[in-house]
Write a protein that holds these residues in place. Structure first.
Motif, PDB file in Angstrom:
ATOM      1  N   SER A  94       0.841  -1.198   0.000  1.00 39.00           N
ATOM      2  CA  SER A  94       0.000   0.000   0.000  1.00 39.00           C
ATOM      3  C   SER A  94       0.873   1.244   0.000  1.00 39.00           C
ATOM      4  CB  SER A  94      -0.907   0.003   1.235  1.00 39.00           C
ATOM      5  OG  SER A  94      -1.616   1.215   1.356  1.00 39.00           O
ATOM      6  N   ASP A 149      -9.928 -11.212  -3.866  1.00 39.73           N
ATOM      7  CA  ASP A 149      -9.151 -10.068  -3.415  1.00 39.73           C
ATOM      8  C   ASP A 149      -8.910  -9.139  -4.599  1.00 39.73           C
ATOM      9  OD1 ASP A 149      -7.652  -8.457  -1.772  1.00 39.73           O
ATOM     10  OD2 ASP A 149      -5.810  -9.602  -2.020  1.00 39.73           O
ATOM     11  N   TYR A 150      -9.178  -7.841  -4.400  1.00 39.70           N
ATOM     12  CA  TYR A 150      -9.052  -6.882  -5.494  1.00 39.70           C
ATOM     13  C   TYR A 150      -8.093  -5.747  -5.128  1.00 39.70           C
ATOM     14  CZ  TYR A 150     -13.456  -9.132  -6.794  1.00 39.70           C
ATOM     15  OH  TYR A 150     -14.419 -10.047  -7.102  1.00 39.70           O
ATOM     16  N   GLU A 200      -7.050  -1.905  -5.230  1.00 41.19           N
ATOM     17  CA  GLU A 200      -7.986  -0.780  -5.124  1.00 41.19           C
ATOM     18  C   GLU A 200      -7.256   0.549  -5.125  1.00 41.19           C
ATOM     19  OE1 GLU A 200     -11.389  -0.869  -2.261  1.00 41.19           O
ATOM     20  OE2 GLU A 200     -10.374   0.880  -1.380  1.00 41.19           O
ATOM     21  N   ASN A 211      -8.404   4.404  -3.844  1.00 45.20           N
ATOM     22  CA  ASN A 211      -9.463   5.210  -3.232  1.00 45.20           C
ATOM     23  C   ASN A 211      -8.973   6.623  -2.965  1.00 45.20           C
ATOM     24  OD1 ASN A 211      -8.457   5.194  -0.280  1.00 45.20           O
ATOM     25  ND2 ASN A 211      -8.651   2.996  -0.699  1.00 45.20           N
ATOM     26  N   VAL A 216     -13.669   5.699  -5.845  1.00 39.20           N
ATOM     27  CA  VAL A 216     -13.066   4.427  -5.433  1.00 39.20           C
ATOM     28  C   VAL A 216     -13.179   3.459  -6.605  1.00 39.20           C
ATOM     29  CG1 VAL A 216     -13.099   2.523  -3.794  1.00 39.20           C
ATOM     30  CG2 VAL A 216     -13.775   4.815  -3.040  1.00 39.20           C
ATOM     31  N   ARG A 270     -12.019  -0.580  -7.893  1.00 38.26           N
ATOM     32  CA  ARG A 270     -11.400  -1.889  -7.678  1.00 38.26           C
ATOM     33  C   ARG A 270     -11.166  -2.566  -9.019  1.00 38.26           C
ATOM     34  NH1 ARG A 270     -14.779  -4.078  -2.391  1.00 38.26           N
ATOM     35  NH2 ARG A 270     -13.851  -2.575  -0.923  1.00 38.26           N
ATOM     36  N   LEU A 318     -18.431   0.528  -1.676  1.00 37.56           N
ATOM     37  CA  LEU A 318     -17.113   1.134  -1.828  1.00 37.56           C
ATOM     38  C   LEU A 318     -17.054   2.572  -1.336  1.00 37.56           C
ATOM     39  CD1 LEU A 318     -16.126   0.010  -5.454  1.00 37.56           C
ATOM     40  CD2 LEU A 318     -15.968  -1.274  -3.324  1.00 37.56           C
ATOM     41  N   GLN A 338     -14.148   2.607   6.221  1.00 37.43           N
ATOM     42  CA  GLN A 338     -13.076   1.963   6.981  1.00 37.43           C
ATOM     43  C   GLN A 338     -12.571   2.957   8.009  1.00 37.43           C
ATOM     44  OE1 GLN A 338      -8.708   1.275   5.512  1.00 37.43           O
ATOM     45  NE2 GLN A 338      -9.911  -0.474   4.811  1.00 37.43           N
ATOM     46  N   THR A 374      -3.656   0.199  -3.106  1.00 34.75           N
ATOM     47  CA  THR A 374      -3.361  -0.997  -2.315  1.00 34.75           C
ATOM     48  C   THR A 374      -3.567  -2.250  -3.156  1.00 34.75           C
ATOM     49  OG1 THR A 374      -3.960  -2.251  -0.320  1.00 34.75           O
ATOM     50  CG2 THR A 374      -5.720  -0.985  -1.374  1.00 34.75           C
ATOM     51  N   SER A 418      -4.551  -5.091  -1.982  1.00 37.62           N
ATOM     52  CA  SER A 418      -5.652  -5.879  -1.406  1.00 37.62           C
ATOM     53  C   SER A 418      -6.664  -4.938  -0.781  1.00 37.62           C
ATOM     54  CB  SER A 418      -5.134  -6.856  -0.345  1.00 37.62           C
ATOM     55  OG  SER A 418      -4.311  -7.857  -0.930  1.00 37.62           O
ATOM     56  N   HIS A 419      -7.943  -5.189  -1.014  1.00 36.50           N
ATOM     57  CA  HIS A 419      -8.968  -4.221  -0.632  1.00 36.50           C
ATOM     58  C   HIS A 419      -9.565  -4.442   0.754  1.00 36.50           C
ATOM     59  CE1 HIS A 419     -11.692  -7.547  -1.746  1.00 36.50           C
ATOM     60  NE2 HIS A 419     -12.616  -6.930  -1.023  1.00 36.50           N
TER      61      HIS A 419
END
Length: 322
Positions: free
Chosen positions: A134, A197-198, A200, A202, A225, A227, A258, A264, A298, A300-301
């Motif tokens: 990331s 797993d994507y 991403e 953002n 955002v 993916r 998203l 998050q 990143t 992995s999302h």
């Protein structure tokens, strides 16, 4: 008569061409060090009890080599931090590197990998974690001393008061062939997590403020955002994504999974030097001026410790469009 009409048409055309109502020419501005051509090589010696190897822990910033085990803070005006860190757990110095400079043409790009990282010392520590690659605008608070509450170590976002219309960058993706992800936090057993797993990207523009206790609040002013769900064998150059402003819950491109508020928990340092969660309390308006820009790429999302090993995301030439 025809000549008169032609003359009037020419005058009208000249007026419209000079009018501020006419669309202005598009303009790009690179985010500082967003061309990914300059890297700091931190050469950190791990503890002898786990081998004592010297590891390369890369940071995006003015090209130089740093050969010591000191905690890192952003150098040379670089606004970028990453998941590459030095940790000291139970007195043991260990590193993680999941972001790498990779040669591309005459310069470099950033390669972000999802990978497993372990440290095992009989009777002292036994940790295996999943680490996603990331890079983000902000700072990492080193050294990492525990796998608990990892987001509290990320000072997320930078001061920013402008309103770009889009973000643009080059990218490439290699997807893991795993149908599900895994969760590896370091101390509990490794578990399967449903879903692919994507990688991403953002971007959030926020209007933040702080109360007298130092708590941080924000309204969301701008959002985008994305993916990525398939491998791209070749570079996708000049990928451009429009930033959506204001309350976008009725916008046709709005994806609540998203783009919802507080998707998050993220943290920032307040005026007292304390790390506090950024509490998104509502949507701003399209007329609001932001105070901060959050941007993250990143591999992995799913957040900390969740992903699929062998996911990779390459990023280069990050700029904003006005």
């Amino acid at each position: 008569m025809k000549k008169q009409k032609s003359f009037l048409f020419s005058i009208l055309l000249a007026f419209l061409t000079c009018s501020p109502l006419m669309a202005q020419e598009e303009r790009e501005e690179a985010i500082p060090f967003g061309h990914m051509d300059q890297w700091i090589d931190r050469q950190i010696k791990e503890s002898g009890i786990i081998g004592g190897d010297t590891k390369h822990v890369y940071a995006i910033g003015p090209a130089q080599t740093i050969a010591n085990n000191e905690a890192y803070r952003n150098l040379g005006g670089s606004p970028w931090a990453s998941s590459n860190v030095m940790a000291r757990v139970a007195g043991i110095t260990k590193t993680n590197t999941s972001v790498f400079p990779e040669k591309r043409g005459d310069g470099y790009c950033a390669r972000l990998d999802t990978r497993m990282e372990s440290v095992k010392v009989l009777g002292i520590v036994n940790i295996t974690v999943l680490a996603a690659g990331s890079v983000f605008l902000g700072e990492m608070q080193e050294p990492i001393t525990s796998t608990k509450d990892p987001m509290r170590k990320l000072d997320t976002g930078i001061p920013f008061t402008r309103k770009p219309k889009a973000i643009r960058f080059d990218y490439k993706v290699k997807m893991s062939d795993r149908p599900n992800r895994i969760r590896a936090t370091g101390f509990s057993r490794i578990k399967d997590v449903e879903g692919r797993d994507y990688p991403e990207m953002n971007l959030y523009l926020q209007k933040r403020w702080e109360d007298k206790e130092g708590n941080i609040y924000a309204k969301r002013v701008g959002t985008i955002v994305v993916r990525y769900d398939k491998t791209t064998p070749d570079w996708q150059n000049n990928a451009t994504y429009t930033i959506l402003y204001g309350d976008i819950t009725r916008h046709p491109d709005y994806n609540p999974d998203l783009m919802r508020l507080q998707v998050q928990e993220r943290y920032a340092m307040n005026s007292k030097g304390e790390m506090k969660p950024i509490q998104e309390v509502g949507w701003g308006t399209a007329a609001d001026v932001p105070t901060h820009l959050q941007l993250q790429f990143t591999s992995s999302h799913g957040g900390a410790y969740v992903g699929s090993p062998s996911n990779s995301f390459w990023v280069d030439n990050v700029r904003l469009v006005y």
